[in-house]
Design a protein around this motif. Structure first.
Motif, PDB file in Angstrom:
ATOM      1  N   SER A 179      34.348  50.474  48.037  1.00 51.90           N
ATOM      2  CA  SER A 179      32.884  51.021  48.082  1.00 51.90           C
ATOM      3  C   SER A 179      31.858  50.596  47.035  1.00 51.90           C
ATOM      4  O   SER A 179      30.676  50.406  47.145  1.00 51.90           O
ATOM      5  CB  SER A 179      33.088  52.703  47.816  1.00 51.90           C
ATOM      6  OG  SER A 179      33.844  52.702  46.611  1.00 51.90           O
ATOM      7  N   ALA A 180      32.492  49.979  45.995  1.00 50.91           N
ATOM      8  CA  ALA A 180      31.590  49.234  44.843  1.00 50.91           C
ATOM      9  C   ALA A 180      31.105  48.164  45.244  1.00 50.91           C
ATOM     10  O   ALA A 180      29.878  47.592  44.970  1.00 50.91           O
ATOM     11  CB  ALA A 180      32.680  49.097  43.924  1.00 50.91           C
ATOM     12  N   TYR A 237      29.184  52.986  38.178  1.00 44.96           N
ATOM     13  CA  TYR A 237      30.176  54.128  37.330  1.00 44.96           C
ATOM     14  C   TYR A 237      31.277  54.827  38.005  1.00 44.96           C
ATOM     15  O   TYR A 237      32.048  55.046  37.520  1.00 44.96           O
ATOM     16  CB  TYR A 237      28.874  55.138  36.560  1.00 44.96           C
ATOM     17  CG  TYR A 237      28.241  54.463  35.543  1.00 44.96           C
ATOM     18  CD1 TYR A 237      28.310  53.159  35.257  1.00 44.96           C
ATOM     19  CD2 TYR A 237      27.115  55.093  34.938  1.00 44.96           C
ATOM     20  CE1 TYR A 237      27.563  52.602  34.327  1.00 44.96           C
ATOM     21  CE2 TYR A 237      26.424  54.573  34.101  1.00 44.96           C
ATOM     22  CZ  TYR A 237      26.598  53.455  33.795  1.00 44.96           C
ATOM     23  OH  TYR A 237      25.752  52.742  32.686  1.00 44.96           O
ATOM     24  N   PHE A 238      30.690  55.621  39.234  1.00 44.83           N
ATOM     25  CA  PHE A 238      31.522  55.967  39.966  1.00 44.83           C
ATOM     26  C   PHE A 238      32.530  55.608  40.935  1.00 44.83           C
ATOM     27  O   PHE A 238      33.721  55.781  40.750  1.00 44.83           O
ATOM     28  CB  PHE A 238      30.783  57.346  40.866  1.00 44.83           C
ATOM     29  CG  PHE A 238      31.573  58.096  41.709  1.00 44.83           C
ATOM     30  CD1 PHE A 238      32.179  59.411  41.229  1.00 44.83           C
ATOM     31  CD2 PHE A 238      31.825  58.100  43.006  1.00 44.83           C
ATOM     32  CE1 PHE A 238      33.094  59.952  41.960  1.00 44.83           C
ATOM     33  CE2 PHE A 238      32.418  58.525  43.977  1.00 44.83           C
ATOM     34  CZ  PHE A 238      33.248  60.124  43.200  1.00 44.83           C
ATOM     35  N   THR A 239      32.255  54.424  41.534  1.00 39.75           N
ATOM     36  CA  THR A 239      33.172  53.809  42.432  1.00 39.75           C
ATOM     37  C   THR A 239      33.928  52.923  41.557  1.00 39.75           C
ATOM     38  O   THR A 239      35.080  53.012  41.558  1.00 39.75           O
ATOM     39  CB  THR A 239      32.367  52.832  43.421  1.00 39.75           C
ATOM     40  OG1 THR A 239      31.490  52.067  42.674  1.00 39.75           O
ATOM     41  CG2 THR A 239      31.487  53.769  44.329  1.00 39.75           C
ATOM     42  N   TYR A 240      33.475  51.819  40.907  1.00 37.02           N
ATOM     43  CA  TYR A 240      34.421  50.958  40.270  1.00 37.02           C
ATOM     44  C   TYR A 240      35.004  51.382  38.791  1.00 37.02           C
ATOM     45  O   TYR A 240      36.095  51.279  38.492  1.00 37.02           O
ATOM     46  CB  TYR A 240      33.410  49.657  39.883  1.00 37.02           C
ATOM     47  CG  TYR A 240      34.236  48.428  39.317  1.00 37.02           C
ATOM     48  CD1 TYR A 240      34.708  47.579  39.790  1.00 37.02           C
ATOM     49  CD2 TYR A 240      34.703  48.645  37.786  1.00 37.02           C
ATOM     50  CE1 TYR A 240      35.328  46.229  39.420  1.00 37.02           C
ATOM     51  CE2 TYR A 240      35.432  47.491  37.388  1.00 37.02           C
ATOM     52  CZ  TYR A 240      35.654  46.435  38.013  1.00 37.02           C
ATOM     53  OH  TYR A 240      36.398  45.398  37.506  1.00 37.02           O
ATOM     54  N   VAL A 282      33.381  34.497  43.143  1.00 32.33           N
ATOM     55  CA  VAL A 282      31.753  35.026  42.995  1.00 32.33           C
ATOM     56  C   VAL A 282      30.844  33.958  43.329  1.00 32.33           C
ATOM     57  O   VAL A 282      29.773  34.082  43.689  1.00 32.33           O
ATOM     58  CB  VAL A 282      31.683  35.427  41.378  1.00 32.33           C
ATOM     59  CG1 VAL A 282      30.191  35.670  41.277  1.00 32.33           C
ATOM     60  CG2 VAL A 282      32.599  36.711  41.019  1.00 32.33           C
ATOM     61  N   GLN A 283      31.249  32.812  43.033  1.00 31.78           N
ATOM     62  CA  GLN A 283      30.247  31.717  43.333  1.00 31.78           C
ATOM     63  C   GLN A 283      30.304  31.561  44.820  1.00 31.78           C
ATOM     64  O   GLN A 283      29.232  30.823  45.453  1.00 31.78           O
ATOM     65  CB  GLN A 283      30.959  30.150  42.763  1.00 31.78           C
ATOM     66  CG  GLN A 283      30.577  30.366  41.178  1.00 31.78           C
ATOM     67  CD  GLN A 283      31.547  29.059  40.532  1.00 31.78           C
ATOM     68  OE1 GLN A 283      31.986  28.178  41.285  1.00 31.78           O
ATOM     69  NE2 GLN A 283      31.479  28.859  39.297  1.00 31.78           N
ATOM     70  N   GLN A 342      29.694  41.189  45.589  1.00 29.39           N
ATOM     71  CA  GLN A 342      29.859  41.896  46.358  1.00 29.39           C
ATOM     72  C   GLN A 342      31.165  41.536  47.420  1.00 29.39           C
ATOM     73  O   GLN A 342      31.885  42.291  47.596  1.00 29.39           O
ATOM     74  CB  GLN A 342      28.718  42.209  47.132  1.00 29.39           C
ATOM     75  CG  GLN A 342      27.731  42.885  46.653  1.00 29.39           C
ATOM     76  CD  GLN A 342      26.585  42.119  46.268  1.00 29.39           C
ATOM     77  OE1 GLN A 342      26.915  40.747  45.784  1.00 29.39           O
ATOM     78  NE2 GLN A 342      25.331  42.558  46.005  1.00 29.39           N
ATOM     79  N   GLY A 343      31.129  40.492  47.859  1.00 27.31           N
ATOM     80  CA  GLY A 343      32.245  39.951  48.617  1.00 27.31           C
ATOM     81  C   GLY A 343      33.515  39.682  47.735  1.00 27.31           C
ATOM     82  O   GLY A 343      34.542  40.020  48.444  1.00 27.31           O
ATOM     83  N   THR A 344      33.243  39.471  46.586  1.00 25.71           N
ATOM     84  CA  THR A 344      34.625  39.551  45.678  1.00 25.71           C
ATOM     85  C   THR A 344      35.167  40.795  45.336  1.00 25.71           C
ATOM     86  O   THR A 344      36.507  40.815  45.579  1.00 25.71           O
ATOM     87  CB  THR A 344      34.108  39.024  44.454  1.00 25.71           C
ATOM     88  OG1 THR A 344      33.716  37.791  44.456  1.00 25.71           O
ATOM     89  CG2 THR A 344      35.491  39.008  43.473  1.00 25.71           C
ATOM     90  N   LEU A 345      34.730  41.564  45.561  1.00 28.16           N
ATOM     91  CA  LEU A 345      35.218  43.082  45.480  1.00 28.16           C
ATOM     92  C   LEU A 345      35.832  43.449  46.580  1.00 28.16           C
ATOM     93  O   LEU A 345      36.768  44.168  46.714  1.00 28.16           O
ATOM     94  CB  LEU A 345      34.226  44.222  45.091  1.00 28.16           C
ATOM     95  CG  LEU A 345      33.562  43.974  43.656  1.00 28.16           C
ATOM     96  CD1 LEU A 345      32.543  45.191  43.482  1.00 28.16           C
ATOM     97  CD2 LEU A 345      34.467  44.304  42.355  1.00 28.16           C
ATOM     98  N   PHE A 346      35.187  43.188  48.016  1.00 28.59           N
ATOM     99  CA  PHE A 346      35.730  43.279  49.129  1.00 28.59           C
ATOM    100  C   PHE A 346      37.144  42.569  49.298  1.00 28.59           C
ATOM    101  O   PHE A 346      38.205  43.257  49.707  1.00 28.59           O
ATOM    102  CB  PHE A 346      34.820  42.759  50.357  1.00 28.59           C
ATOM    103  CG  PHE A 346      33.470  43.536  50.352  1.00 28.59           C
ATOM    104  CD1 PHE A 346      33.527  44.762  50.102  1.00 28.59           C
ATOM    105  CD2 PHE A 346      32.606  42.923  50.858  1.00 28.59           C
ATOM    106  CE1 PHE A 346      32.391  45.637  50.165  1.00 28.59           C
ATOM    107  CE2 PHE A 346      31.417  43.757  51.080  1.00 28.59           C
ATOM    108  CZ  PHE A 346      31.043  44.935  50.722  1.00 28.59           C
ATOM    109  N   ILE A 347      37.321  41.487  48.515  1.00 32.94           N
ATOM    110  CA  ILE A 347      38.622  40.548  48.517  1.00 32.94           C
ATOM    111  C   ILE A 347      39.503  41.246  47.807  1.00 32.94           C
ATOM    112  O   ILE A 347      40.581  41.477  48.004  1.00 32.94           O
ATOM    113  CB  ILE A 347      38.259  39.276  48.439  1.00 32.94           C
ATOM    114  CG1 ILE A 347      37.472  38.563  49.332  1.00 32.94           C
ATOM    115  CG2 ILE A 347      39.676  38.463  48.084  1.00 32.94           C
ATOM    116  CD1 ILE A 347      37.249  37.174  48.924  1.00 32.94           C
TER     117      ILE A 347
END
Length: 473
Positions: free
Chosen positions: A144-145, A155-158, A211-212, A217-222
């Motif tokens: 969700s982050a 603040y809420f998600t991560y 991240v690069q 966003q994609g990093t958080l998905f992984i």
């Protein structure tokens, strides 16, 4: 609901001792486990009660240890990788440093806060399902982050969801690991906790690479997908073969065990010592890179300090785990290590040489790695394996104080004085105070041992046959 005296009377009637496990008795005004010092349940001395669990002390326990090793990599890296994400979030949202920094602060604070209820969850649902549940919460938090469009949503998600999920999974996994070992508990904790060093070396570089390529966003998905795989770690925690007495009367043992912790002087002293030494860690480790850069060293050299610290942390935990399973006093060892840490943190500003700073950070990594191994062992020594989960969880909660106060105090001192020197001196004083508290516990243990004419270590080998004396229903 039975009153306390009825519960104690029922507990007096239960005598179950599984084969192959250390006999840990509840003595009147004596501790459960190795040290005979702390006050516990006030039970008749002629009817001790044996802890009802049989640790394999190997076998499948090694598989659980490997699972905890990977859990430690993920949990420790959760805090370490935020420094990389932090810079990306600053550039993306264009918010102030303080506003953006609250994302990581909330994450670490919620990670510590979960100690309040993780032990309760493990008692109710077991370690397996608690770990799986925490891993799923962390998965949802990271996923969700990645969809957030404002800092306040992060603040809420991560911050909150991810922090709570990681905290529940990690705490339940660490507590559960202790139940699979007895004689080899020290080496098991040492190997499992060395995963933090692996995470400190590899995870930040991995996150920077992702991240690069995929953006933050994609990093958080992984990362979300990686945490989903931690459910497999939870599945490894098979229920132990616990011998339970057959009785129609329900004994609320866990409530008594939990309540007894708050009546013991050693519990509060150990908790305060935990706050002080972790305060020193947050003051030193969080600020030494920026301090190094302010001295004129390059940003790359400052970033390499984390890798140096991680490289010494791994062997420190492995060696400490091996030593801890020997006949050594865990309290004395930890107190000595924290005392040395006070010298490292309090004098790290004496030279501006990068080699000097690198040597100091390497020593800090070794000390920090060794100290962490002793904490769950000391909880078991002082409070027994049955109360270890509650004790470790509540002591883990105290990290909230150092997590919030350490960076804030350091920033305030830096703003007022323009230097980190006084902040490092404060960190050294905090570690020194922690060492004093630990030595106080050690001296009390020695005094009580001489007074009762009992050895400090009270582990007895169990007979080869089970001793069962169950009440009739």
């Amino acid at each position: 609901m039975k009153d306390e005296h009825q519960v104690k009377d029922e507990m007096d009637r239960l005598h179950v001792t599984p084969p192959g496990s250390p006999r840990l008795h509840y003595h009147p005004r004596k501790s459960i486990g190795y040290f005979g010092s702390a006050t516990t349940l006030d039970l008749p001395p002629e009817k001790p009660i044996a802890v009802e669990y049989s640790p394999p002390d190997g076998g499948w326990g090694w598989v659980v240890m490997i699972g905890m090793f990977f859990m430690q990599i993920m949990a420790a890296s959760n805090a370490m990788c935020f420094g990389v994400l932090y810079m990306e979030l600053l550039d993306y949202f264009r918010e102030s440093h303080a506003t953006t920094a609250w994302i990581g602060s909330l994450n670490v604070t919620c990670f510590s806060f979960t100690g309040f209820f993780t032990a309760i969850l493990t008692n109710k649902f077991g370690h397996r399902w608690t770990i799986i549940g925490g891993s799923l919460i962390a998965t949802v938090g990271f996923l969700s982050a990645g969809f957030c469009s404002t800092v306040y949503q992060l603040y809420f998600t991560y911050g909150i969801i991810t922090g709570c999920g990681v905290g529940i999974a990690w705490t339940a996994a660490l507590i559960g690991l202790g139940r699979y070992f007895s004689k080899r508990r020290g080496i098991a904790f040492g190997v499992a906790l060395s995963g933090a060093g692996v995470g400190m070396i590899s995870y930040p570089m991995l996150i920077e690479y992702l991240v690069q390529i995929y953006s933050w966003q994609g990093t958080l998905f992984i990362i979300s997908g990686l945490w989903f795989n931690m459910c497999i770690v939870g599945a490894l925690y098979r229920p132990l073969n616990i011998v339970k007495p057959k009785s129609n009367k329900k004994v609320d043992f866990q409530s008594l065990a939990e309540a007894s912790l708050f009546k013991e002087w050693t519990f509060y002293t150990l908790s305060f010592a935990e706050i002080c030494w972790t305060m020193a860690v947050f003051i030193y480790v969080y600020n030494i890179p920026d301090y190094t850069r302010n001295l004129g060293h390059s940003k790359e050299k400052a970033s390499q300090l984390v890798l140096i610290m991680g490289s010494t942390l791994i062997p420190a935990r492995l060696i400490t785990g091996y030593i801890a399973q020997k006949n050594v006093n865990h309290i004395f060892c930890m107190a000595t290590l924290v005392l040395i840490m006070s010298l490292v943190v309090g004098t790290c500003f004496l030279s501006k040489s990068y080699v000097f700073i690198a040597i100091y950070i390497a020593c800090q990594g070794w000390l920090q790695g060794a100290i962490v191994v002793f904490i769950p062992l000391i909880c078991t020594d002082l409070f027994g394996i049955e109360r270890m989960g509650h004790a470790f969880s509540y002591i883990h909660v105290t990290d909230m104080v150092s997590t919030l106060a350490g960076p804030v105090l350091t920033g305030y001192i830096k703003d007022k004085t323009g230097s980190y020197v006084y902040a490092f001196i404060l960190g050294g004083c905090c570690a020194l105070l922690s060492s004093v508290c630990l030595f106080m516990i050690y001296l009390k243990i020695c005094r009580d041992s001489r007074k009762n004419k009992t050895p400090q270590f009270e582990v007895q080998e169990e007979a080869t046959k089970p001793v069962i004396d169950l009440p009739q229903p």
